[in-house]
Scaffold this motif. Structure first.
Motif, short mmCIF file in Angstrom:
data_model
loop_
_atom_site.label_atom_id
_atom_site.label_comp_id
_atom_site.label_asym_id
_atom_site.label_seq_id
_atom_site.Cartn_x
_atom_site.Cartn_y
_atom_site.Cartn_z
N ALA A 382 0.82 -1.21 0.00
CA ALA A 382 0.00 0.00 0.00
C ALA A 382 0.86 1.26 0.00
O ALA A 382 0.51 2.26 -0.64
CB ALA A 382 -0.94 0.00 1.21
N LEU A 383 1.96 1.23 0.72
CA LEU A 383 2.81 2.43 0.82
C LEU A 383 3.70 2.63 -0.39
O LEU A 383 4.03 3.76 -0.73
CB LEU A 383 3.68 2.33 2.08
N LEU A 384 4.10 1.54 -1.05
CA LEU A 384 5.06 1.68 -2.14
C LEU A 384 4.56 2.57 -3.28
O LEU A 384 5.33 3.42 -3.77
CB LEU A 384 5.46 0.29 -2.66
N PRO A 385 3.31 2.44 -3.78
CA PRO A 385 2.86 3.36 -4.85
C PRO A 385 2.94 4.82 -4.43
O PRO A 385 3.32 5.68 -5.23
CB PRO A 385 1.42 2.91 -5.10
N TRP A 386 2.59 5.11 -3.16
CA TRP A 386 2.66 6.49 -2.69
C TRP A 386 4.12 6.96 -2.66
O TRP A 386 4.43 8.09 -3.05
CB TRP A 386 2.04 6.59 -1.30
N VAL A 388 6.70 5.83 -4.44
CA VAL A 388 7.21 6.00 -5.80
C VAL A 388 6.68 7.28 -6.41
O VAL A 388 7.43 8.07 -7.02
CB VAL A 388 6.83 4.78 -6.67
N GLU A 389 5.38 7.53 -6.25
CA GLU A 389 4.79 8.75 -6.81
C GLU A 389 5.41 9.99 -6.20
O GLU A 389 5.75 10.95 -6.91
CB GLU A 389 3.28 8.73 -6.57
N ALA A 390 5.57 10.00 -4.88
CA ALA A 390 6.10 11.19 -4.20
C ALA A 390 7.54 11.46 -4.59
O ALA A 390 7.95 12.62 -4.75
CB ALA A 390 6.00 10.99 -2.69
N VAL A 391 8.33 10.41 -4.79
CA VAL A 391 9.75 10.60 -5.11
C VAL A 391 9.93 11.01 -6.57
O VAL A 391 10.65 11.97 -6.88
CB VAL A 391 10.55 9.33 -4.79
N VAL A 392 9.29 10.30 -7.50
CA VAL A 392 9.51 10.60 -8.91
C VAL A 392 8.94 11.96 -9.28
O VAL A 392 9.40 12.60 -10.25
CB VAL A 392 8.92 9.50 -9.82
N ALA A 393 7.96 12.46 -8.53
CA ALA A 393 7.41 13.79 -8.82
C ALA A 393 8.44 14.88 -8.57
O ALA A 393 8.34 15.97 -9.13
CB ALA A 393 6.16 14.02 -7.98
N ARG A 394 9.42 14.57 -7.72
CA ARG A 394 10.43 15.58 -7.36
C ARG A 394 11.77 15.36 -8.05
O ARG A 394 12.70 16.14 -7.85
CB ARG A 394 10.63 15.59 -5.85
N THR A 415 1.80 1.26 -11.94
CA THR A 415 2.26 0.07 -12.67
C THR A 415 3.67 -0.32 -12.26
O THR A 415 3.97 -1.50 -12.05
CB THR A 415 2.22 0.34 -14.18
N ALA A 416 4.55 0.67 -12.12
CA ALA A 416 5.93 0.38 -11.70
C ALA A 416 5.97 -0.20 -10.29
O ALA A 416 6.72 -1.13 -10.01
CB ALA A 416 6.76 1.66 -11.76
N ALA A 417 5.12 0.33 -9.39
CA ALA A 417 5.09 -0.17 -8.02
C ALA A 417 4.56 -1.60 -7.96
O ALA A 417 5.04 -2.42 -7.18
CB ALA A 417 4.25 0.77 -7.15
N ARG A 418 3.55 -1.89 -8.79
CA ARG A 418 3.00 -3.25 -8.79
C ARG A 418 4.05 -4.28 -9.18
O ARG A 418 4.09 -5.39 -8.67
CB ARG A 418 1.81 -3.34 -9.74
N MET A 419 4.90 -3.92 -10.10
CA MET A 419 5.92 -4.84 -10.56
C MET A 419 6.94 -5.14 -9.44
O MET A 419 7.52 -6.22 -9.39
CB MET A 419 6.64 -4.26 -11.78
N VAL A 420 7.11 -4.18 -8.54
CA VAL A 420 8.12 -4.32 -7.49
C VAL A 420 7.52 -4.86 -6.19
O VAL A 420 8.24 -5.34 -5.32
CB VAL A 420 8.77 -2.94 -7.24
N ILE A 708 12.75 -0.19 -7.83
CA ILE A 708 13.38 -1.25 -7.05
C ILE A 708 14.13 -0.66 -5.86
O ILE A 708 14.05 -1.16 -4.73
CB ILE A 708 14.32 -2.08 -7.93
N ALA A 709 14.87 0.42 -6.10
CA ALA A 709 15.61 1.05 -5.00
C ALA A 709 14.65 1.55 -3.92
O ALA A 709 14.89 1.35 -2.71
CB ALA A 709 16.46 2.21 -5.54
N LEU A 710 13.56 2.20 -4.34
CA LEU A 710 12.58 2.67 -3.36
C LEU A 710 11.90 1.51 -2.65
O LEU A 710 11.67 1.54 -1.43
CB LEU A 710 11.55 3.55 -4.06
N GLY A 711 11.57 0.45 -3.42
CA GLY A 711 10.91 -0.70 -2.82
C GLY A 711 11.79 -1.41 -1.81
O GLY A 711 11.34 -1.80 -0.73
N LEU A 712 13.08 -1.55 -2.12
CA LEU A 712 13.99 -2.22 -1.19
C LEU A 712 14.23 -1.36 0.05
O LEU A 712 14.37 -1.90 1.16
CB LEU A 712 15.32 -2.53 -1.88
#
Length: 775
Positions: A382-386, A388-394, A415-420, A708-712
């Motif tokens: 649940a947290l990973l999509p948020w 990823v979105e918050a980081v890539v926006a900046r 989509t990127a978060a789901r893969m990770v 992947i870096a954010l997910g790990l």
């Protein structure tokens, strides 16, 4: 909307999945493959308990060593059995010598005829090893002629090394309990209470291993989502309302999930056959033992399609499908954080009441433990999509490749978060388990007190075997540097029912100095050792007094006792720990100080110092010991010993983690290929306009590396939190095994890099200008 209308919409979605042209069935096949891999692993998981139970049942059915000689009298139905178990390199070899005492002896499971003396029946795996070049040293040890094979009923696994050999000179209870008289094989099941912490470990292992599978199945049913939404827009154009379009999409997902169940059953049957060909961490199972529990298999068959429908409807809740397009192609609204934080907070809330419980306050509440761990791990997804979105926006990319990657992530961060998600959940659970295992390992690992600087192996020589001959042969063995031979027995003040007892140790002066500090020593000397806890020796060991070796108790025959008179010149000596770490007491005697009858009444032990630089030096020692007598028992020394249950749980974790990592790798590869397939025309257009392939390849790598870096990073934080809570629950000091954390994170990153490397060749094929062609 009526139930009948909803069913018709779902059925229409099922038809579209297979009759909607190439796009429809390709998406259905991708979904089916992804779901099928997950279903196969779930079926394997439900089959593991039955496979382990079958192994235990067969092990119990062939049990023959009780170490108590329950059957005392020889009869027409009795059988003498001697244990000749050995090791070959890192493999255990189960061996038995059999001697029937009548015409109707019991038969071991899997054996149709008892082997004659000098012959043996072997397991198929041992037969292959003995015939191979690698089995040369083992052939020198097991020299019986092979006359048959042991059937599956007599083996715990297809790769077990085992044999039954015939003998004609066995004697029960004459060799330290390694020979017994039995009238049947098998033993009753024994139920020992399980340690609460071990139960907690088992529960956490199952949850951590199954969670990534569930996450992956949920992601698999959303393959091809963007093209599906464009098809739904076309349905709106011909009159379908928004609810009907969503139900049709759910029907498409359900069709892929049902097809995935079929493929999953096929993958499972294929994997079950392959399971008989492989060994993982010395565990092998027969394919026939891998039978999923019917109730759990039925639950999987119902839950997977239902989950596909639920996930699809949930995914489309914020998507506006209009007749002329899908609103999601515009910049999506920002994700909300508050409800995502409720999941891990709720998980911690369920686990908090059990903090400090430890092993002395009963079992842990399995429902609270399961619910808490699931909520924490679901919190990662649940947290990973948020995140990823918050980081890539900046992010502010520099080159063209970075701009392409970041822009793509900004448009489809979900989509990127789901893969990770799958790999992130697996890493979070693995870090928590690593911390828990490392924290409690000390409770199940004990020091052996064996001094490996003085000896690396020992050989127990049974009664009736010449200790001096065994010592000479072992001393001449290749790779043996030095040997120390000692014999031990027990002394009593009376030949029967002694009131006081003491120990007797026999050896030459050099050997005795391994167990005591002697003032001076010559052959014929005797010494008495004093110990603060030994009150019997001062009372019975006095010059001139007669003591008895091999004394007897009620129910044991008399006449075998050996009288020995304590020498008048016996001297005092100070004890020291022997190579096993044991501090001896009683009497020390050199060989000339005791009679031949006394020497025959004691058992011998030889300590061996080895040159470990010699390859297979331990195999040479075992071969020599087998030539001395098949019942001679060589033992390899270790500094620590570990609980078998704890070791079994850790082995199960390694086996399960291997399967989950294979699934995650396959799922990432399928997901990556699906993403590339959806972007085929975009990639072709960029190449046609002159974009370099190197730039596009780097953009794809960045699109994978950033999530992947954010997910790990998120997985490490959640894993450390969960591990800390679990350690506090077990009342164990919190200690972070940073090497383990780095290793788990590195394994996760390595899997992703490997999958990315495998996806590069298809990417290069897709980057062709002719990909713009449309039939």
């Amino acid at each position: 909307m009526s139930a009948r209308q909803g069913a018709r919409d779902l059925a229409m979605g099922v038809r579209f999945a297979f009759t909607g042209g190439r796009e429809g069935w390709v998406r259905a096949v991708l979904t089916a493959v992804g779901v099928g891999l997950g279903v196969a692993l779930l079926l394997l998981t439900t089959a593991i308990p039955s496979a382990l139970q079958s192994r235990h049942d067969r092990e119990r059915a062939r049990n023959d060593m009780t170490y108590s000689s329950v059957v005392k009298k020889k009869s027409d139905r009795t059988l003498l059995v001697a244990s000749t178990e050995t090791s070959f390199r890192d493999l255990d070899v189960r061996g038995r010598l059999l001697e029937p005492e009548g015409s109707r002896p019991p038969m071991p499971p899997g054996v149709s005829k008892l082997p004659a003396p000098g012959e043996m029946v072997v397991s198929p795996a041992l037969d292959r090893l003995l015939k191979s070049a690698d089995g040369k040293l083992l052939r020198e040890r097991i020299t019986y002629r092979v006359t048959g094979t042991i059937a599956d009923a007599g083996l715990i696994g297809p790769h077990e090394l085992a044999y039954y050999a015939g003998s004609a000179d066995l004697h029960p209870r004459s060799d330290s309990g390694r020979t017994e008289r039995i009238d049947s094989f098998g033993s009753k099941p024994e139920s020992e209470p399980m340690d609460p912490i071990l139960l907690l470990l088992i529960l956490i292992v199952f949850v951590v291993l199954l969670m990534p599978v569930g996450v992956y199945i949920a992601a698999a049913v959303r393959f091809g989502g963007e093209r599906r939404d464009r098809r739904l827009a076309a349905l709106r154009l011909v009159g379908a309302d928004g609810g009907m379009a969503r139900r049709i999409a759910a029907g498409e997902a359900m069709a892929g999930a049902v097809l995935g169940l079929v493929l999953g059953a096929g993958f499972f049957l294929l994997g079950r056959q392959l399971a008989g060909q492989i060994t993982v961490f010395e565990i092998s199972v027969f394919p026939s033992d891998l039978n999923p529990t019917p109730a759990l298999a039925a639950l999987i068959a119902l839950a997977v399609p239902a989950a596909a429908v639920a996930v699809t409807l949930f995914a489309l809740r914020g998507v506006v499908i209009e007749p002329l397009g899908v609103v999601r192609t515009a910049k999506p609204s920002r994700r909300r954080l508050w409800w995502r934080l409720l999941l891990p907070v709720g998980g911690l809330g369920l686990l908090y009441p059990m903090i400090g419980k430890g092993r002395d306050n009963g079992d842990f509440n399995q429902y609270m433990v399961t619910g808490g761990v699931i909520l924490l791990l679901v919190g990662v997804t649940a947290l990973l999509p948020w995140v990823v979105e918050a980081v890539v926006a900046r992010l502010n990319p520099g080159g063209v490749a970075g701009q392409l990657a970041i822009r793509r992530l900004q448009l489809s961060s979900g989509t990127a978060a789901r893969m990770v998600n799958g790999i992130a959940v697996a890493v979070a659970g693995a870090i928590a388990l690593q911390m828990l295992f490392a924290g409690v390992e000390g409770d199940y690992t004990k020091d052996t007190t064996q001094d490996l600087s003085r000896a690396q192996m020992s050989v127990n020589v049974p009664n009736g075997v010449s200790l001096s001959d065994a010592t000479r042969q072992l001393a001449r063995t290749k790779g043996v540097r030095h040997v120390t031979a000692l014999s031990s027995g027990s002394l009593g003040n009376r030949p029967k029912e002694p009131g006081h007892t003491s120990d007797l140790t026999i050896g030459d002066c050099r050997a005795l100095r391994e167990v005591a500090r002697l003032p001076s020593c010559h052959d014929g000397d005797t010494f008495v050792l004093r110990h603060t806890e030994d009150t019997d020796t001062p009372m019975m060991i006095k010059p001139g007094r007669t003591v008895y070796l091999d004394y007897s108790y009620n129910g044991e025959p008399r006449g075998k006792e050996v009288a020995w008179q304590v020498p008048a010149n016996i001297r005092k000596a100070k004890s020291r720990n022997d190579p096993t770490g044991y501090e001896r007491w009683g009497v020390l005697a050199t060989p000339a100080a005791v009679s031949a009858q006394a020497k025959a009444a004691v058992s011998g032990q030889v300590f061996l110092g080895l040159d470990t630089s010699v390859p297979d030096v331990r195999e040479y020692v075992r071969n020599t010991a087998a030539h001395v007598n098949p019942l001679v028992d060589p033992m390899t020394w270790t500094s620590t010993t570990q609980s078998k249950r704890f070791t079994s749980i850790r082995t199960g974790l390694f086996v399960g983690a291997t399967c989950v990592l294979m699934l995650i790798g396959a799922s990432l590869l399928v997901s990556q290929l699906e993403q590339l397939r959806e972007r085929k025309k975009l990639l072709s257009a960029l190449v046609a306009f002159g974009t370099r392939r190197r730039t596009l390849s780097l953009s794809v790598l960045w699109q994978t590396a950033i999530p992947i870096a954010l997910g790990l990073a998120l997985a490490s934080a959640v894993g450390l939190t969960l591990g800390t809570v679990l350690l506090k629950m077990t009342d164990t000091p919190v200690r972070v095994d940073w090497a383990g954390v780095v290793a788990m994170t590195g394994i996760g990153a390595g899997v992703v890099l490997l999958v990315t490397a495998f996806s590069l060749p298809p990417l290069l094929r897709l980057m062709r200008p002719d990909g713009l062609r449309t039939e």
